[in-house]
Design an enzyme around this catalytic site. Structure first.
Site, short mmCIF file in Angstrom:
data_model
loop_
_atom_site.label_atom_id
_atom_site.label_comp_id
_atom_site.label_asym_id
_atom_site.label_seq_id
_atom_site.Cartn_x
_atom_site.Cartn_y
_atom_site.Cartn_z
CG HIS A 308 -37.92 22.19 14.93
ND1 HIS A 308 -37.02 20.57 14.58
CD2 HIS A 308 -38.91 22.23 15.05
CE1 HIS A 308 -38.86 20.13 16.02
NE2 HIS A 308 -38.81 21.44 15.61
CG ASP A 365 -42.57 27.96 18.74
OD1 ASP A 365 -42.55 26.97 18.89
OD2 ASP A 365 -44.45 27.86 19.22
C1 SDX Z 1 -40.36 24.16 19.72
O1 SDX Z 1 -37.92 19.59 19.61
C2 SDX Z 1 -39.21 19.86 19.10
O2 SDX Z 1 -40.12 19.12 18.76
C3 SDX Z 1 -39.29 21.57 19.03
C4 SDX Z 1 -41.47 21.92 18.99
C5 SDX Z 1 -42.53 21.06 19.34
O3 SDX Z 1 -43.28 20.46 18.57
O4 SDX Z 1 -42.13 19.95 20.96
O5 SDX Z 1 -41.44 21.63 17.19
C6 SDX Z 1 -41.60 22.98 19.28
O6 SDX Z 1 -39.79 24.02 20.65
C7 SDX Z 1 -39.89 24.87 17.94
C8 SDX Z 1 -38.50 25.55 17.86
C9 SDX Z 1 -39.14 27.10 18.57
N1 SDX Z 1 -38.08 27.84 19.24
C10 SDX Z 1 -37.38 28.86 18.73
O7 SDX Z 1 -38.15 29.03 17.45
C11 SDX Z 1 -36.88 29.52 18.99
C12 SDX Z 1 -35.69 29.53 17.62
N2 SDX Z 1 -35.04 28.86 17.60
C13 SDX Z 1 -33.83 27.81 17.89
O8 SDX Z 1 -32.67 28.38 19.22
C14 SDX Z 1 -33.02 26.85 17.38
O9 SDX Z 1 -33.75 26.69 15.86
C15 SDX Z 1 -33.61 25.72 17.96
C16 SDX Z 1 -33.67 25.54 19.67
C17 SDX Z 1 -35.04 25.45 17.92
C18 SDX Z 1 -32.81 24.44 17.56
O10 SDX Z 1 -31.57 24.45 18.01
P1 SDX Z 1 -31.03 23.50 17.96
O11 SDX Z 1 -31.39 22.49 16.84
O12 SDX Z 1 -29.82 22.94 18.63
O13 SDX Z 1 -29.87 24.90 16.60
P2 SDX Z 1 -28.05 24.54 16.69
O14 SDX Z 1 -28.50 25.83 17.48
O15 SDX Z 1 -27.46 23.72 16.89
O16 SDX Z 1 -28.49 26.24 15.65
C19 SDX Z 1 -27.46 25.22 14.23
C20 SDX Z 1 -27.21 26.67 13.36
C21 SDX Z 1 -26.45 27.63 14.39
O17 SDX Z 1 -25.39 27.96 14.00
P3 SDX Z 1 -23.93 27.70 13.36
O18 SDX Z 1 -23.18 27.33 14.70
O19 SDX Z 1 -24.04 26.03 12.56
O20 SDX Z 1 -22.54 28.47 13.04
O21 SDX Z 1 -28.18 28.02 13.38
C22 SDX Z 1 -27.74 28.53 13.88
C23 SDX Z 1 -27.26 28.24 15.12
O22 SDX Z 1 -26.38 29.84 15.81
N3 SDX Z 1 -29.36 28.94 14.18
C24 SDX Z 1 -30.47 30.21 14.25
C25 SDX Z 1 -31.29 30.03 15.10
N4 SDX Z 1 -31.40 29.08 15.14
C26 SDX Z 1 -30.84 27.51 15.01
N5 SDX Z 1 -29.85 30.90 13.70
C27 SDX Z 1 -29.94 32.16 14.25
N6 SDX Z 1 -31.40 32.56 14.87
C28 SDX Z 1 -32.18 31.03 14.84
N7 SDX Z 1 -33.49 31.33 15.28
#
Ligand code: SDX
Length: 429
Positions: A308, A365
């Protein structure tokens, strides 16, 4: 505003600038950079707006480090335990928990706006049977401006409030109609004798051939999920609603844009993606393989429902939903091996340095689909369920912005394209 400031010094010109610090009633101190370009000629660069506050708001507070979520100051755990979705809706819209009289009037008002214009049902018939419900929802909600054009003056507070109530009241009717369209069933009209969540389940699953009794356990579970999805400060879809609203567009266009943003798998579309992911993993024996894929930078696979932008701790909504999964399945006398799989996936991930170092925890989710599935709601409808709950947050935030009009939202950029060059006629290229 406090006299706390941050002083910038430009190493090029030696000029300095004091940036005032804005402190809200809660949360981290925030730099007011609105004068930065005028005074020092600089823009700021913040892709994904990870450290940018777009507005001031009284509605929802999140502390990502502590895993805190409050609607109008009320902790989500207490609202989940004691409130109802419509009571939470009133609180988000108007700022305080309603008195009995206020709630009765609000509930009556919402109830009598649940039907949609009959031509909207005709419009719905034009979609393919296998159209995704979110495609139908965004199209139909955007078209509401063509059916409710009588009260669209966004400068009139009464017309703004009417549009907000129409959206809250009609979203379940439209979402249920999208599901019935996919089933080839006739439209089901809202029953005003039922409560908000009961009414939705009745519109979803009742058939003309026989009576349909709403299961109170299912209705309570759904009402709780609507509460948990109602608002979440400036997430991607709410920020979209605000940005569209800043142009003066009508509320139906704003919320249709929010629905489109929510549909993405990185946002509200994640609940559908989680179920698809759990089915893809199939069994606990495959969990290690998929956790490895999630950690592999060369593999596009992500652990859906994990991570998140704001929560760097357990999403408090996920904690509540995970507990509710067990209760609902037990009360409905159901089992779901996907719940066991999800819990094993969580256990292994939270013991893995990759997830621990990045503070990746289950989010709202991760478990919600288990409950939707237990209620008989198909995976394709999961994000539409999220939209029903979040409509309250979208319209509350839209109303807050409309009551305090801001400048049109217009981010800048760092230009990295070609410098000026002359046109070359095609015969010379
Ligand atoms: C919602 O914003 C809100 O409030 C949203 C929400 C709401 O109520 O409105 O809470 C609802 O959208 C919840 C999120 C649902 N999405 C998912 O579950 C999809 C999977 N999650 C990711 O795509 C991700 O965690 C996000 C999109 C939720 C957040 O992305 P960020 O903040 O841009 O994080 P990032 O991509 O910069 O990740 C940081 C690191 C990265 O690795 P490094 O580059 O540091 O090596 O964490 C890794 C990412 O690759 N990472 C994951 C991951 N999520 C982040 N690796 C594997 N699996 C994951 N799910």
């Amino acid at each position: 505003m406090s006299d706390r400031k941050l002083t910038l010094t430009d190493s090029e010109s030696g000029k300095t600038l004091d940036l005032p610090v804005i402190s809200g009633s809660e949360g981290d101190p925030t730099l007011d950079i609105s004068g930065l370009h005028k005074e020092l000629g600089y823009f700021t660069f913040d892709p994904g707006y990870g450290t940018t506050a777009s507005c001031k708001s009284d509605i929802t507070f999140i502390d990502g480090e502590a895993g805190i979520l409050r609607y109008r100051g009320y902790p989500i755990e207490q609202l989940a335990e004691n409130s109802s979705f419509l009571e939470v809706a009133y609180t988000l819209l108007y700022g305080d928990l309603p008195t009995k009289g206020q709630f009765a009037g609000f509930e009556r008002n919402i109830t009598y706006h649940t039907m949609v214009h009959e031509k909207l049902n005709t419009f719905m018939q034009g979609f393919q049977y296998n159209a995704h419900p979110m495609a139908i929802l965004s199209g139909v909600v955007g078209s509401m401006a063509a059916f409710y054009h009588d009260k669209l003056d966004v400068n009139d507070p009464e017309q703004r409030e009417l549009a907000a109530k129409r959206l809250i009241a009609k979203m379940p009717t439209i979402a249920a109609a999208a599901y019935r369209h996919s089933m080839g069933w006739p439209s089901a009209y809202p029953k005003n004798s039922l409560g908000y969540s009961e009414r939705f389940l009745h519109m979803m699953f009742s058939v003309p051939a026989e009576p349909y009794e709403v299961n109170p356990v299912a209705a309570r579970a759904l009402d709780l999920l609507f509460i948990l999805h109602a608002d979440h400060e400036q997430n991607a879809s709410t920020s979209t609603v605000r940005l569209v609203g800043s142009t003066g567009a009508n509320p139906y266009a704003c919320v249709a844009a929010g629905i489109a943003a929510l549909w993405g798998p990185a946002h509200g579309g994640a609940n559908e993606a989680v179920l698809n992911m759990l089915n893809q993993i199939g069994s606990v024996d495959n969990v290690e393989k998929f956790v490895k894929k999630a950690k592999d930078k060369n593999d596009p696979f992500r652990l859906m429902g994990f991570g998140h932008r704001v929560y760097k701790n357990y999403d408090p909504r996920a904690t509540i939903i995970r507990k509710q999964c067990h209760e609902v399945l037990a009360e409905l006398g159901k089992q779901d091996e996907l719940l066991d799989l999800a819990m094993e996936l969580e256990r292994i991930a939270l013991e893995d340095d990759y997830f621990v170092e990045r503070k990746l925890y289950p989010n709202v989710d991760f478990y919600s689909g288990i409950i939707y599935k237990a209620l008989g709601i198909p995976t394709s409808m999961f994000t539409a369920m999220f939209a029903i709950g979040r409509t309250v947050g979208w319209v509350s935030q839209w109303l807050e912005q409309a009551a305090n009009p801001t400048r049109i939202g217009r981010p800048r950029q760092v230009y990295t394209g070609a410098g000026e060059r002359g046109y070359v006629p095609i015969e010379n290229r």
